[in-house]
Every structure is written in C-alpha cells, then in structure tokens.
Write a protein that holds these residues in place. Structure first.
Motif, PDB file in Angstrom:
ATOM      1  N   ARG A 292       0.819  -1.217   0.000  1.00 52.03           N
ATOM      2  CA  ARG A 292       0.000   0.000   0.000  1.00 52.03           C
ATOM      3  C   ARG A 292       0.854   1.270   0.000  1.00 52.03           C
ATOM      4  N   LEU A 293       1.895   1.238  -0.824  1.00 52.67           N
ATOM      5  CA  LEU A 293       2.767   2.395  -0.986  1.00 52.67           C
ATOM      6  C   LEU A 293       2.560   2.995  -2.371  1.00 52.67           C
ATOM      7  N   SER A 294       2.473   4.308  -2.432  1.00 54.02           N
ATOM      8  CA  SER A 294       2.433   4.970  -3.737  1.00 54.02           C
ATOM      9  C   SER A 294       3.858   5.077  -4.268  1.00 54.02           C
ATOM     10  N   GLN A 295       3.968   5.379  -5.547  1.00 53.46           N
ATOM     11  CA  GLN A 295       5.301   5.589  -6.114  1.00 53.46           C
ATOM     12  C   GLN A 295       6.016   6.725  -5.403  1.00 53.46           C
ATOM     13  N   LEU A 296       5.277   7.788  -5.087  1.00 54.83           N
ATOM     14  CA  LEU A 296       5.879   8.934  -4.415  1.00 54.83           C
ATOM     15  C   LEU A 296       6.391   8.555  -3.033  1.00 54.83           C
ATOM     16  N   GLU A 297       5.591   7.798  -2.282  1.00 52.47           N
ATOM     17  CA  GLU A 297       6.011   7.386  -0.932  1.00 52.47           C
ATOM     18  C   GLU A 297       7.276   6.549  -0.975  1.00 52.47           C
ATOM     19  N   LEU A 298       7.325   5.586  -1.878  1.00 57.42           N
ATOM     20  CA  LEU A 298       8.508   4.743  -1.968  1.00 57.42           C
ATOM     21  C   LEU A 298       9.714   5.538  -2.455  1.00 57.42           C
ATOM     22  N   ALA A 299       9.490   6.431  -3.395  1.00 56.64           N
ATOM     23  CA  ALA A 299      10.581   7.258  -3.903  1.00 56.64           C
ATOM     24  C   ALA A 299      11.179   8.124  -2.795  1.00 56.64           C
ATOM     25  N   LEU A 300      10.341   8.701  -1.962  1.00 63.10           N
ATOM     26  CA  LEU A 300      10.831   9.522  -0.853  1.00 63.10           C
ATOM     27  C   LEU A 300      11.620   8.682   0.143  1.00 63.10           C
ATOM     28  N   ARG A 301      11.110   7.494   0.437  1.00 61.57           N
ATOM     29  CA  ARG A 301      11.819   6.618   1.367  1.00 61.57           C
ATOM     30  C   ARG A 301      13.203   6.238   0.842  1.00 61.57           C
ATOM     31  N   ALA A 302      13.267   5.937  -0.468  1.00 63.37           N
ATOM     32  CA  ALA A 302      14.520   5.463  -1.060  1.00 63.37           C
ATOM     33  C   ALA A 302      15.407   6.602  -1.550  1.00 63.37           C
ATOM     34  N   ASP A 303      14.942   7.847  -1.403  1.00 65.40           N
ATOM     35  CA  ASP A 303      15.697   9.024  -1.829  1.00 65.40           C
ATOM     36  C   ASP A 303      16.018   8.980  -3.324  1.00 65.40           C
ATOM     37  N   VAL A 304      14.984   8.668  -4.123  1.00 67.47           N
ATOM     38  CA  VAL A 304      15.092   8.731  -5.582  1.00 67.47           C
ATOM     39  C   VAL A 304      13.896   9.525  -6.090  1.00 67.47           C
ATOM     40  N   SER A 305      13.947   9.952  -7.333  1.00 72.47           N
ATOM     41  CA  SER A 305      12.818  10.706  -7.889  1.00 72.47           C
ATOM     42  C   SER A 305      11.680   9.752  -8.236  1.00 72.47           C
ATOM     43  N   SER A 306      10.454  10.228  -8.082  1.00 72.67           N
ATOM     44  CA  SER A 306       9.305   9.401  -8.438  1.00 72.67           C
ATOM     45  C   SER A 306       9.295   9.127  -9.941  1.00 72.67           C
ATOM     46  N   ARG A 307       9.870  10.028 -10.724  1.00 72.27           N
ATOM     47  CA  ARG A 307       9.969   9.830 -12.175  1.00 72.27           C
ATOM     48  C   ARG A 307      10.861   8.636 -12.480  1.00 72.27           C
ATOM     49  N   HIS A 308      11.999   8.561 -11.780  1.00 70.44           N
ATOM     50  CA  HIS A 308      12.922   7.441 -12.007  1.00 70.44           C
ATOM     51  C   HIS A 308      12.269   6.123 -11.588  1.00 70.44           C
ATOM     52  N   LEU A 309      11.561   6.139 -10.470  1.00 67.49           N
ATOM     53  CA  LEU A 309      10.884   4.929 -10.009  1.00 67.49           C
ATOM     54  C   LEU A 309       9.823   4.500 -11.018  1.00 67.49           C
ATOM     55  N   SER A 310       9.105   5.477 -11.566  1.00 68.91           N
ATOM     56  CA  SER A 310       8.097   5.174 -12.577  1.00 68.91           C
ATOM     57  C   SER A 310       8.736   4.541 -13.808  1.00 68.91           C
ATOM     58  N   PHE A 311       9.893   5.042 -14.202  1.00 66.25           N
ATOM     59  CA  PHE A 311      10.597   4.500 -15.364  1.00 66.25           C
ATOM     60  C   PHE A 311      11.036   3.055 -15.102  1.00 66.25           C
ATOM     61  N   ILE A 312      11.445   2.775 -13.864  1.00 72.92           N
ATOM     62  CA  ILE A 312      11.845   1.398 -13.527  1.00 72.92           C
ATOM     63  C   ILE A 312      10.647   0.463 -13.635  1.00 72.92           C
ATOM     64  N   GLU A 313       9.513   0.894 -13.087  1.00 69.04           N
ATOM     65  CA  GLU A 313       8.330   0.033 -13.080  1.00 69.04           C
ATOM     66  C   GLU A 313       7.766  -0.190 -14.474  1.00 69.04           C
ATOM     67  N   THR A 314       7.916   0.778 -15.356  1.00 74.00           N
ATOM     68  CA  THR A 314       7.392   0.625 -16.719  1.00 74.00           C
ATOM     69  C   THR A 314       8.418   0.003 -17.658  1.00 74.00           C
ATOM     70  N   GLY A 315       9.630  -0.251 -17.160  1.00 73.92           N
ATOM     71  CA  GLY A 315      10.660  -0.880 -17.980  1.00 73.92           C
ATOM     72  C   GLY A 315      11.451   0.090 -18.831  1.00 73.92           C
ATOM     73  N   ARG A 316      11.264   1.393 -18.649  1.00 83.59           N
ATOM     74  CA  ARG A 316      12.000   2.390 -19.437  1.00 83.59           C
ATOM     75  C   ARG A 316      13.386   2.640 -18.884  1.00 83.59           C
ATOM     76  N   SER A 317      13.618   2.195 -17.645  1.00 83.19           N
ATOM     77  CA  SER A 317      14.932   2.374 -17.028  1.00 83.19           C
ATOM     78  C   SER A 317      15.368   1.061 -16.393  1.00 83.19           C
ATOM     79  N   GLN A 318      16.642   0.711 -16.565  1.00 83.02           N
ATOM     80  CA  GLN A 318      17.196  -0.511 -15.985  1.00 83.02           C
ATOM     81  C   GLN A 318      17.846  -0.177 -14.638  1.00 83.02           C
ATOM     82  N   PRO A 319      17.297  -0.659 -13.531  1.00 82.68           N
ATOM     83  CA  PRO A 319      17.858  -0.338 -12.212  1.00 82.68           C
ATOM     84  C   PRO A 319      19.143  -1.105 -11.945  1.00 82.68           C
TER      85      PRO A 319
END
Length: 274
Positions: free
Chosen positions: A28-55
């Motif tokens: 029950r975490l939003s992309q923004l919540e997880l991004a803040l916890r991990a100190d990354v941008s929500s845009r980068h996290l979104s790219f990882i989840e959609t496969g546009r970025s290789q983590p």
C-alpha cells in the motif's frame, strides 16, 4: 524423534518492473512514498516500473530495504533484472543447515509431550515431534490413511484429513483462510494461489470468508477443539521464527507449538508419551 520432509518450490517469471510495482502495491505504498523513502525521484521509479529504465543492483536492494521485503522477494527482484541474488537459499537437509536442524530438533523435542511442527512459508510440515506424530497416528487408526499431502491447511480442509476431528471446523477453517488471504495480499505468491485453488475444491471459500466470528469471547484465543477416540482435546498454538536469518529458507521457517487450553487436554497428552 523428528521428521524431515522435502518440497519443491514454485516460481513464476515476471519482468522486474512488474514485480516491483506488485510488491509496492501489496504494501500500500504509492510511487511517491517509496521514492521519498529510497531518496530517488518518483519519475525514475516510474521509469523502472514501466521498464523504461534498468535499475542497478544497488538500487533494487535499496528499494527492497525500504519496502522491508523478505529475502525471497529481494532475490526475486534481483534475479528478474539479471543480477545475482543477495541471499542464499539453502535446502534444510544440507550440511550448512545442520545447526539450524539441531536447533529445530531441540525445540521440537523439548516440547514433548505436546505437539510441535516446523512449517515453511506455504504451510507445509517439514519436521514434526514425537507428540505430533503420535497424534496423527491415532487419527489414522480411527479414520484410515490421510491424503497424500504434508500441507497443514489442506489437511484441515480435507474430509479425510483433520476436518472430521475438528468440532469447530468452520471457525478454524475461516481463521486459516483469512490468514492465507492476508499473506497473499502482502506478498503475491504462485504457491499460495495454487493452495487457495486446491482449498476451493474442498470447501466453499466465499461462505467461509464471510462467516461471522464465533459467539464465545470468554477465552483470549481461538482453540482447536478436537474429538479423538472419545476424548475432547482443546489447544492453542504459537508461531516462532528465527530472528537473525540471512537465508531464504531459514527466514521462512516457522515453528508452531501447541499448548493445552484445559487441564484434561494437558493430562491426555502427558499420558500419551511417558
């Protein structure tokens, strides 16, 4: 004497981003919540989840840490991305797990004459103490062979398993079913999904899930109410796990100890194993 049973593991292939999104949503975490916890941008996290970025492996480990993932799910993320797993997954029967087996045997043996079992993450019985084996032996003597499964939940639901002995089967089955659903929602697992499908063949799961709780609230816990050979046995259980596990199998092990809920049950078990 304890018993060790081996089981195969079930896996389902998925893309890294899909797995990450599935695990995030289960918590029950939003992309923004997880991004803040991990100190990354929500845009980068979104790219990882959609496969546009290789983590990187470091990024996946950081996300896993912030989501408080299990060893298995952390490995699942890393393997899906083509990286080496962070945690070992060692068979319980291997030489390196000898200290773990010894610790489990001590706990099981010390709990005699009361039943105790070791379970994996999918409720399969891996080890059982003498009292548990004796209890099952008496059930088999009374009703015949059990079905060919070591899954304790399936045995509760099966008409040739524990079900005929449980006076409060509806209450116990509903409790276990709700627990399985919570586990599946927290960590979607193909093996748990398969188990739920099997249970649906044995009982009306929808009716059980919507069954109201029992009316007796005088006790602080739900007791297993078993009738065996004319004797009524009432017991409750506790679940324990290893607190310092850094291995998938070891982290998932659970030790279930059963305790008598009344003096008659205590005396009966004491008389079974002298």
């Amino acid at each position: 004497m304890t018993m060790l049973i081996r089981h195969r593991k079930v896996r389902a292939p998925m893309q890294t981003g899909q797995i990450l999104a599935e695990l995030r949503k289960a918590r029950r975490l939003s992309q923004l919540e997880l991004a803040l916890r991990a100190d990354v941008s929500s845009r980068h996290l979104s790219f990882i989840e959609t496969g546009r970025s290789q983590p990187s492996p470091a990024m996946l480990k950081r996300l896993a840490l912030e989501m408080e993932l299990s060893c298995r799910d952390t490995n699942r993320l890393l393997l899906a991305a083509g990286y080496a797993p962070a945690f070992t997954e060692t068979d319980l029967s291997s030489n390196s797990m000898a200290p773990v087996r010894e610790a489990l045997s001590v706990m099981l043996t010390n709990h005699n004459p009361l039943p105790a079992v070791v379970l994996d993450a999918h409720w399969n019985v891996l080890m059982a103490n003498e009292a548990q084996q004796r209890l099952m032996g008496l059930m088999i003597e009374e009703r015949g062979p059990f079905p060919q499964t070591a899954n304790v939940v399936e045995l509760v639901f099966h008409p040739q398993g524990y079900r005929p002995f449980l006076r409060n089967w509806d209450e116990v089955a509903a409790f276990l079913l709700r627990r399985l659903h919570r586990d599946q929602q927290a960590r979607p697992d193909p093996a748990l999904a398969t188990l739920l499908d099997r249970l649906a063949e044995l009982a009306d799961l929808d009716a059980l899930l919507h069954q109201p709780p029992g009316n007796d609230h005088s006790a602080p816990m739900m007791a297993l109410d078993i009738e065996l050979a004319g004797q009524r046995l009432r017991s409750f259980s506790t679940l324990a796990s290893f607190g310092t596990a850094l291995d998938v199998v070891m982290e998932e092990l659970r030790i279930e100890h059963y305790f008598p809920a009344d003096e008659a049950t205590r005396r009966w078990f004491r008389n079974q194993i002298q």
